[in-house]
Design an enzyme around this catalytic site. Structure first.
Site, PDB file in Angstrom:
ATOM      1  N   LYS A 260     -46.032  46.704  84.483  1.00  0.00           N
ATOM      2  CA  LYS A 260     -44.973  47.389  85.241  1.00  0.00           C
ATOM      3  C   LYS A 260     -43.621  47.295  84.514  1.00  0.00           C
ATOM      4  O   LYS A 260     -42.921  48.284  84.362  1.00  0.00           O
ATOM      5  CB  LYS A 260     -44.826  46.782  86.663  1.00  0.00           C
ATOM      6  CG  LYS A 260     -46.108  46.848  87.502  1.00  0.00           C
ATOM      7  CD  LYS A 260     -45.877  46.334  88.909  1.00  0.00           C
ATOM      8  CE  LYS A 260     -45.610  44.849  89.036  1.00  0.00           C
ATOM      9  NZ  LYS A 260     -46.736  43.979  88.606  1.00  0.00           N
TER      10      LYS A 260
ATOM     11  N   ARG B 160     -44.490  45.741  98.050  1.00  0.00           N
ATOM     12  CA  ARG B 160     -45.674  44.895  97.862  1.00  0.00           C
ATOM     13  C   ARG B 160     -46.454  44.714  99.142  1.00  0.00           C
ATOM     14  O   ARG B 160     -47.495  44.037  99.135  1.00  0.00           O
ATOM     15  CB  ARG B 160     -45.234  43.510  97.395  1.00  0.00           C
ATOM     16  CG  ARG B 160     -45.179  43.337  95.898  1.00  0.00           C
ATOM     17  CD  ARG B 160     -44.616  41.971  95.622  1.00  0.00           C
ATOM     18  NE  ARG B 160     -45.251  41.350  94.496  1.00  0.00           N
ATOM     19  CZ  ARG B 160     -44.799  41.459  93.236  1.00  0.00           C
ATOM     20  NH1 ARG B 160     -43.742  42.170  92.967  1.00  0.00           N
ATOM     21  NH2 ARG B 160     -45.418  40.842  92.274  1.00  0.00           N
TER      22      ARG B 160
ATOM     23  N   ARG C 117     -48.344  35.300  77.700  1.00  0.00           N
ATOM     24  CA  ARG C 117     -46.898  35.313  77.936  1.00  0.00           C
ATOM     25  C   ARG C 117     -46.408  33.929  78.349  1.00  0.00           C
ATOM     26  O   ARG C 117     -45.332  33.485  77.965  1.00  0.00           O
ATOM     27  CB  ARG C 117     -46.530  36.348  79.006  1.00  0.00           C
ATOM     28  CG  ARG C 117     -45.016  36.528  79.115  1.00  0.00           C
ATOM     29  CD  ARG C 117     -44.641  37.602  80.111  1.00  0.00           C
ATOM     30  NE  ARG C 117     -45.074  37.234  81.445  1.00  0.00           N
ATOM     31  CZ  ARG C 117     -44.997  38.040  82.479  1.00  0.00           C
ATOM     32  NH1 ARG C 117     -44.522  39.261  82.348  1.00  0.00           N
ATOM     33  NH2 ARG C 117     -45.403  37.638  83.661  1.00  0.00           N
TER      34      ARG C 117
ATOM     35  N   ARG D  46     -42.668  31.808  81.543  1.00  0.00           N
ATOM     36  CA  ARG D  46     -42.315  32.095  82.933  1.00  0.00           C
ATOM     37  C   ARG D  46     -43.066  31.099  83.805  1.00  0.00           C
ATOM     38  O   ARG D  46     -44.268  30.893  83.624  1.00  0.00           O
ATOM     39  CB  ARG D  46     -42.706  33.542  83.276  1.00  0.00           C
ATOM     40  CG  ARG D  46     -41.586  34.281  84.008  1.00  0.00           C
ATOM     41  CD  ARG D  46     -41.912  35.725  84.235  1.00  0.00           C
ATOM     42  NE  ARG D  46     -42.714  35.932  85.421  1.00  0.00           N
ATOM     43  CZ  ARG D  46     -43.022  37.124  85.900  1.00  0.00           C
ATOM     44  NH1 ARG D  46     -42.596  38.211  85.289  1.00  0.00           N
ATOM     45  NH2 ARG D  46     -43.767  37.234  86.982  1.00  0.00           N
TER      46      ARG D  46
ATOM     47  N   ARG E  36     -51.558  34.563  92.595  1.00  0.00           N
ATOM     48  CA  ARG E  36     -50.871  35.865  92.585  1.00  0.00           C
ATOM     49  C   ARG E  36     -51.889  36.996  92.705  1.00  0.00           C
ATOM     50  O   ARG E  36     -51.624  38.003  93.374  1.00  0.00           O
ATOM     51  CB  ARG E  36     -50.055  36.026  91.292  1.00  0.00           C
ATOM     52  CG  ARG E  36     -48.791  35.167  91.275  1.00  0.00           C
ATOM     53  CD  ARG E  36     -48.305  34.876  89.864  1.00  0.00           C
ATOM     54  NE  ARG E  36     -47.775  36.033  89.160  1.00  0.00           N
ATOM     55  CZ  ARG E  36     -47.544  36.043  87.848  1.00  0.00           C
ATOM     56  NH1 ARG E  36     -47.809  34.978  87.098  1.00  0.00           N
ATOM     57  NH2 ARG E  36     -47.059  37.123  87.274  1.00  0.00           N
TER      58      ARG E  36
HETATM   59  P1  AP5 Z   1     -45.472  43.167  82.099  1.00  0.00           P
HETATM   60  O1  AP5 Z   1     -44.968  44.501  81.662  1.00  0.00           O
HETATM   61  O2  AP5 Z   1     -44.515  42.060  82.215  1.00  0.00           O
HETATM   62  O3  AP5 Z   1     -46.314  43.310  83.448  1.00  0.00           O
HETATM   63  P2  AP5 Z   1     -45.833  43.261  84.959  1.00  0.00           P
HETATM   64  O4  AP5 Z   1     -46.762  44.149  85.709  1.00  0.00           O
HETATM   65  O5  AP5 Z   1     -44.364  43.547  85.040  1.00  0.00           O
HETATM   66  O6  AP5 Z   1     -46.158  41.733  85.264  1.00  0.00           O
HETATM   67  P3  AP5 Z   1     -45.355  40.651  86.096  1.00  0.00           P
HETATM   68  O7  AP5 Z   1     -45.903  39.342  85.730  1.00  0.00           O
HETATM   69  O8  AP5 Z   1     -43.881  40.875  85.996  1.00  0.00           O
HETATM   70  O9  AP5 Z   1     -45.843  41.052  87.535  1.00  0.00           O
HETATM   71  P4  AP5 Z   1     -45.685  40.344  88.880  1.00  0.00           P
HETATM   72  O10 AP5 Z   1     -45.903  41.445  89.832  1.00  0.00           O
HETATM   73  O11 AP5 Z   1     -46.543  39.160  89.037  1.00  0.00           O
HETATM   74  O12 AP5 Z   1     -44.196  39.737  88.818  1.00  0.00           O
HETATM   75  P5  AP5 Z   1     -42.828  40.103  89.528  1.00  0.00           P
HETATM   76  O13 AP5 Z   1     -41.768  39.679  88.608  1.00  0.00           O
HETATM   77  O14 AP5 Z   1     -42.829  41.479  90.045  1.00  0.00           O
HETATM   78  O15 AP5 Z   1     -46.653  42.780  81.098  1.00  0.00           O
HETATM   79  C1  AP5 Z   1     -47.276  41.519  81.170  1.00  0.00           C
HETATM   80  C2  AP5 Z   1     -47.596  41.045  79.751  1.00  0.00           C
HETATM   81  O16 AP5 Z   1     -48.569  41.895  79.179  1.00  0.00           O
HETATM   82  C3  AP5 Z   1     -46.381  41.070  78.811  1.00  0.00           C
HETATM   83  O17 AP5 Z   1     -46.433  39.970  77.952  1.00  0.00           O
HETATM   84  C4  AP5 Z   1     -46.571  42.409  78.037  1.00  0.00           C
HETATM   85  O18 AP5 Z   1     -46.009  42.337  76.758  1.00  0.00           O
HETATM   86  C5  AP5 Z   1     -48.072  42.525  78.004  1.00  0.00           C
HETATM   87  N1  AP5 Z   1     -48.546  43.928  78.047  1.00  0.00           N
HETATM   88  C6  AP5 Z   1     -48.010  44.952  78.761  1.00  0.00           C
HETATM   89  N2  AP5 Z   1     -48.708  46.087  78.578  1.00  0.00           N
HETATM   90  C7  AP5 Z   1     -49.735  45.768  77.725  1.00  0.00           C
HETATM   91  C8  AP5 Z   1     -50.798  46.521  77.153  1.00  0.00           C
HETATM   92  N3  AP5 Z   1     -50.985  47.825  77.419  1.00  0.00           N
HETATM   93  N4  AP5 Z   1     -51.680  45.867  76.346  1.00  0.00           N
HETATM   94  C9  AP5 Z   1     -51.512  44.531  76.054  1.00  0.00           C
HETATM   95  N5  AP5 Z   1     -50.496  43.777  76.554  1.00  0.00           N
HETATM   96  C10 AP5 Z   1     -49.622  44.384  77.396  1.00  0.00           C
HETATM   97  O19 AP5 Z   1     -42.857  39.113  90.784  1.00  0.00           O
HETATM   98  C11 AP5 Z   1     -42.852  37.727  90.619  1.00  0.00           C
HETATM   99  C12 AP5 Z   1     -42.848  37.036  91.970  1.00  0.00           C
HETATM  100  O20 AP5 Z   1     -41.633  37.373  92.682  1.00  0.00           O
HETATM  101  C13 AP5 Z   1     -43.972  37.441  92.936  1.00  0.00           C
HETATM  102  O21 AP5 Z   1     -45.132  36.674  92.711  1.00  0.00           O
HETATM  103  C14 AP5 Z   1     -43.323  37.122  94.292  1.00  0.00           C
HETATM  104  O22 AP5 Z   1     -43.336  35.740  94.549  1.00  0.00           O
HETATM  105  C15 AP5 Z   1     -41.870  37.527  94.075  1.00  0.00           C
HETATM  106  N6  AP5 Z   1     -41.620  38.934  94.442  1.00  0.00           N
HETATM  107  C16 AP5 Z   1     -41.240  39.948  93.582  1.00  0.00           C
HETATM  108  N7  AP5 Z   1     -41.112  41.108  94.241  1.00  0.00           N
HETATM  109  C17 AP5 Z   1     -41.422  40.847  95.540  1.00  0.00           C
HETATM  110  C18 AP5 Z   1     -41.512  41.662  96.706  1.00  0.00           C
HETATM  111  N8  AP5 Z   1     -41.267  42.995  96.661  1.00  0.00           N
HETATM  112  N9  AP5 Z   1     -41.876  41.063  97.867  1.00  0.00           N
HETATM  113  C19 AP5 Z   1     -42.127  39.745  97.931  1.00  0.00           C
HETATM  114  N10 AP5 Z   1     -42.082  38.918  96.866  1.00  0.00           N
HETATM  115  C20 AP5 Z   1     -41.732  39.465  95.669  1.00  0.00           C
HETATM  116 MG    MG Z   2     -42.668  42.480  85.771  1.00  0.00          MG
END
Ligand code: AP5
Ligand code: MG
Length: 190
Positions: A14, A89, A128, A134, A145
């Site tokens: 994402k 979410r 990562r 992280r 998660r």
């Molecule tokens: P990346 O692009 O970072 O993927 P992502 O989908 O953004 O992954 P996140 O870990 O950020 O998702 P998440 O939903 O768990 O975290 P968030 O910060 O939203 O890519 C991941 C890795 O893969 C990178 O190293 C990248 O380089 C690599 N990659 C990408 N594309 C690739 C490809 N095609 N091939 C190979 N490698 C690739 O949320 C974190 C926490 O915050 C949640 O757990 C929750 O506690 C809280 N939170 C956030 N939003 C909310 C909400 N709306 N409601 C409630 N709690 C929330």
């Molecule tokens: Mg992200």
């Protein structure tokens, strides 16, 4: 106004794809995960609440998250539109987002689902975790998660299908191919 929801499991790409979408379509990017991590870094009350939940792979409560998002939206003036990354979410968050946008005379243009198998998600996030550290990128928290995603977030696919906004993207493979598919999906909804 172009309002894009980028959707998918932890590690589905994402954040990575959001950057490319921002460059092509000139949108503002709201990543709720990034907002929460900067609150943690700044040591705010919100950050303290968020840290306990994030480190345990749990979601921040809907009412809190919706008010954070609404405040963030209000800071964007003269925006061409927004890419929402990591929000909504839950069904309650999707309903709240619809209302927030409708109140501004807008709506979600497209919901982009990045589909990636769980073994690949685990591989990406562990890598990562080793490289950038992280706090929630460890095996135990990643598993939690993924459970939370499957139980609370995955039902949004059906919700957005009913809204006529859902676009499926195979999120496994090379970045340019995935981005090309996303751009084509967005253009088909404009
Ligand atoms: P990346 O692009 O970072 O993927 P992502 O989908 O953004 O992954 P996140 O870990 O950020 O998702 P998440 O939903 O768990 O975290 P968030 O910060 O939203 O890519 C991941 C890795 O893969 C990178 O190293 C990248 O380089 C690599 N990659 C990408 N594309 C690739 C490809 N095609 N091939 C190979 N490698 C690739 O949320 C974190 C926490 O915050 C949640 O757990 C929750 O506690 C809280 N939170 C956030 N939003 C909310 C909400 N709306 N409601 C409630 N709690 C929330
Ligand atoms: Mg992200």
């Amino acid at each position: 106004m172009l309002n894009i929801v980028i959707f998918g499991a932890p590690g589905s790409g994402k954040g990575t794809q959001s950057e490319m979408i921002v460059n092509k379509f000139g949108l503002d990017h709201i990543s709720t995960g990034d907002v929460l991590r900067s609150e943690i870094k700044a040591g705010t009350e919100l950050g303290k609440t968020a840290k306990g939940l994030i480190d345990n792979g749990q979601l921040i409560p809907d009412d809190l998250m919706v008010s954070i998002l609404a405040a963030k939206l209000d800071t964007l003036t003269a925006s061409k539109g927004v890419i929402f990354d990591g929000f909504p979410r839950t069904i309650a968050q999707a309903e709240a987002l619809k209302k927030l946008l409708n109140d501004r005379g807008q709506d979600v243009t497209a919901m982009i689902e990045l589909d990636v198998p769980e073994e690949e998600l685990m591989k990406r996030l562990l890598k990562r975790g080793e490289e950038s550290g992280r706090a929630d990128d460890n095996e135990e928290t990643i598993k939690k998660r993924l459970v939370v995603y499957n139980q609370q977030t995955a039902p949004l696919k059906e919700w957005y299908k009913n809204e006529g906004k859902h676009c499926y993207i195979n999120g496994l493979g090379e970045l340019p191919r995935i981005f090309g598919d996303i751009a084509a999906a967005i253009e088909s909804k404009i």
